[in-house]
Write an enzyme that holds these catalytic residues in place. Sequence first.
Site, PDB file in Angstrom:
ATOM      1  N   ASN A   1      76.544  27.576  11.360  1.00 58.84           N
ATOM      2  CA  ASN A   1      75.275  27.399  12.065  1.00 58.84           C
ATOM      3  C   ASN A   1      74.631  28.716  12.499  1.00 58.84           C
ATOM      4  O   ASN A   1      73.425  28.779  12.676  1.00 58.84           O
ATOM      5  CB  ASN A   1      75.504  26.515  13.299  1.00 58.84           C
ATOM      6  CG  ASN A   1      74.332  26.514  14.255  1.00 58.84           C
ATOM      7  OD1 ASN A   1      73.329  25.842  14.014  1.00 58.84           O
ATOM      8  ND2 ASN A   1      74.440  27.279  15.338  1.00 58.84           N
TER       9      ASN A   1
ATOM     10  N   TYR B   1      64.255  35.026   5.514  1.00 62.46           N
ATOM     11  CA  TYR B   1      64.888  33.806   6.017  1.00 62.46           C
ATOM     12  C   TYR B   1      64.881  32.702   4.960  1.00 62.46           C
ATOM     13  O   TYR B   1      65.898  32.032   4.731  1.00 62.46           O
ATOM     14  CB  TYR B   1      64.144  33.363   7.273  1.00 62.46           C
ATOM     15  CG  TYR B   1      64.654  32.117   7.940  1.00 62.46           C
ATOM     16  CD1 TYR B   1      65.802  32.132   8.733  1.00 62.46           C
ATOM     17  CD2 TYR B   1      63.959  30.917   7.815  1.00 62.46           C
ATOM     18  CE1 TYR B   1      66.246  30.982   9.372  1.00 62.46           C
ATOM     19  CE2 TYR B   1      64.389  29.774   8.441  1.00 62.46           C
ATOM     20  CZ  TYR B   1      65.535  29.806   9.222  1.00 62.46           C
ATOM     21  OH  TYR B   1      65.976  28.658   9.848  1.00 62.46           O
TER      22      TYR B   1
ATOM     23  N   LYS C   1      68.187  30.998   3.290  1.00 69.45           N
ATOM     24  CA  LYS C   1      68.417  29.560   3.455  1.00 69.45           C
ATOM     25  C   LYS C   1      68.428  28.828   2.110  1.00 69.45           C
ATOM     26  O   LYS C   1      69.146  27.841   1.938  1.00 69.45           O
ATOM     27  CB  LYS C   1      67.366  28.963   4.383  1.00 69.45           C
ATOM     28  CG  LYS C   1      67.514  29.375   5.839  1.00 69.45           C
ATOM     29  CD  LYS C   1      68.861  28.971   6.408  1.00 69.45           C
ATOM     30  CE  LYS C   1      68.916  29.092   7.911  1.00 69.45           C
ATOM     31  NZ  LYS C   1      70.266  28.761   8.460  1.00 69.45           N
TER      32      LYS C   1
END
Length: 287
Positions: A87, A158, A162
């Site tokens: 996470n 990002y 991801k």
Amino acid sequence: MRLCEDRVVIVTGAGRGIGRAHALAFAAAGARVVVNDLSEGPAAEVAALIGPRAVVNTEDVGTWAGAARVVSAAVETFGGLDVLVNNAGIVRDRMIVSCGEDEWDEVVRVHLKGHFAPLHHAAAYWRGVHKAGGPVSGRVINTSSGAGLFGSVGQANYSAAKAGIAGLTLVAAAELARYGVTVNAIAPAARTRMTEQTFASTMAAPDDGFDAMAPENVSPLVVWLGSAEAGDVSGRMFEVDGGRVCLAHGWQRGREIDKGARWEPEELGPVVRELVADHHPVPVYGA
């Protein structure tokens, strides 16, 4: 018996936000939890809320050795490992023309390497247990993002990290099935420190009623995916926010045109336009 009774769970980035909610939800479901976060104070607060069934860990999971020590902490403290929840993450939002090398490298390191390194060491542990004839009910829940699935303007670093996590999830699910391990990913949306600037206009908590952007809304699915009951679900991506759970489909082969011979460049304009004419991808966030 609670859903995750006595299962040993690592949650990375568990000091605040969604990770904190995951750690508390797993504890409420009966799990023993390694609360990993670089910030010792917030991690200790979460562990204190859980009690003796939690241990604080401040290793940097974006390093190979740190990730190994997180896995070792679970095994040495609680006698094993059942669930890895990747996470931990950061943002360094920039447009492509403004993004520096350090901002690219750090986001990719924390997100993508910070998923792969703990996954590698957890997988090695489970493979060892499997080869020794022991039972394995391993679960990995990775954290991707809508930015990784569809792209997000101002978040090239990002989004790329991801998207990499989504691809990593598919490969890991295929490779680790032989050892009794499932690997899934979520693309959550919630109000956290990391998202408050991006979604400031839409993420205010309501005065009353259901708070659709509360981080706690994401955790029930993660807890279920981490349970022994979820052994038949792997290699899947779920968007989750509020009371919504959506199965997201990745790249799939669409329509094709086959000439049966090598194309000339001049021929391909009409071919490409015909192929894309009826396909309308999900718009990039912020476009």
